[in-house]
Design an enzyme around this catalytic site. Sequence first.
Site, PDB file in Angstrom:
ATOM      1  N   HIS A 115      42.667  39.692  37.744  1.00  0.00           N
ATOM      2  CA  HIS A 115      43.884  39.029  37.285  1.00  0.00           C
ATOM      3  C   HIS A 115      44.586  38.413  38.495  1.00  0.00           C
ATOM      4  O   HIS A 115      44.198  38.653  39.649  1.00  0.00           O
ATOM      5  CB  HIS A 115      44.809  40.009  36.539  1.00  0.00           C
ATOM      6  N   GLU A 121      51.123  39.207  46.256  1.00  0.00           N
ATOM      7  CA  GLU A 121      51.889  40.453  46.309  1.00  0.00           C
ATOM      8  C   GLU A 121      51.854  41.030  47.722  1.00  0.00           C
ATOM      9  O   GLU A 121      52.876  41.471  48.243  1.00  0.00           O
ATOM     10  CB  GLU A 121      51.340  41.443  45.293  1.00  0.00           C
ATOM     11  N   HIS A 134      43.240  39.909  42.070  1.00  0.00           N
ATOM     12  CA  HIS A 134      42.911  41.334  42.162  1.00  0.00           C
ATOM     13  C   HIS A 134      41.699  41.643  41.302  1.00  0.00           C
ATOM     14  O   HIS A 134      41.760  41.559  40.070  1.00  0.00           O
ATOM     15  CB  HIS A 134      44.095  42.186  41.689  1.00  0.00           C
ATOM     16  N   THR A 201      50.106  47.914  41.094  1.00  0.00           N
ATOM     17  CA  THR A 201      51.319  47.130  41.351  1.00  0.00           C
ATOM     18  C   THR A 201      52.065  46.797  40.072  1.00  0.00           C
ATOM     19  O   THR A 201      52.975  45.969  40.076  1.00  0.00           O
ATOM     20  CB  THR A 201      50.990  45.833  42.119  1.00  0.00           C
ATOM     21  N   THR A 202      51.677  47.429  38.970  1.00  0.00           N
ATOM     22  CA  THR A 202      52.400  47.336  37.695  1.00  0.00           C
ATOM     23  C   THR A 202      52.580  48.755  37.167  1.00  0.00           C
ATOM     24  O   THR A 202      51.866  49.674  37.571  1.00  0.00           O
ATOM     25  CB  THR A 202      51.629  46.502  36.656  1.00  0.00           C
TER      26      THR A 202
END
Length: 251
Positions: A115, A121, A134, A201-202
């Site tokens: 994604h 990031e 990623h 990271t989510t």
Amino acid sequence: MDRRTVLKAFAALAVCPACTGTGFAAEGVHWSYEGDNGPARWGDLDAADKACSLGAQQSPIDITATIKSRLPALKIAWSKTADTIVNNGHTIQLNFAEGSTLKLGDVAYKLLQVHFHRPSEHLVGGKKFPMEAHFVHRADSGGLAVVGVLLTEGKPNATFARIVATMPAREGPAVKADAGINPNGLLPHKRSYYRYSGSLTTPPCSEVVEWLLLTTPMPVAAGDVAAFAKLYPMNARPVQKDNRRYVLQSE
């Protein structure tokens, strides 16, 4: 390095990123990159997401000082096609069928999905890049390894151009991906990388990720970045504290 169809995280995080959005959001919880449900509030949205605010090994980070190390080569053996593509409300994601692998030392991982984030990031020496890809892999143990590729504006990239040309304009279910999308086309020839222990990271921001950020950015057309930005002008988590973590750099 999503969405409402997710499995709740637990200690070993036996999650299925390919079954979720960017993979890994707590079930039924709406989170976003801005506003009341933005990154500063992720840890308060659901009990399963506490690591987002309390974790000590959160990602992304700004990569500054590194330690040159004899790290194992990234042995990447990916298929030349993707299975499905989806706009999940947080990003554009491609899912992969069985058979694509990453071997890191003695550990084998299966490629689940890739994604995209805009802007990048991770930062390198304080510098942001236009985008970041990623590639999410999972070992049989449940551990994750994410190969990050920084994307910079420049020469057109055939793989990224095809992704942008065929990405769904609206959030919805996954559809069959264009057969011409070859994920290997997003990898630079040089495979040196930064390595550190971090997190998703989510939400739920679980700290189960071996981060492998390639040191060489990949150029993509500025027009393709702009096309992605029409859907997602900003979908990047802010940089987190490194908390004195070591970042290793392969030779």
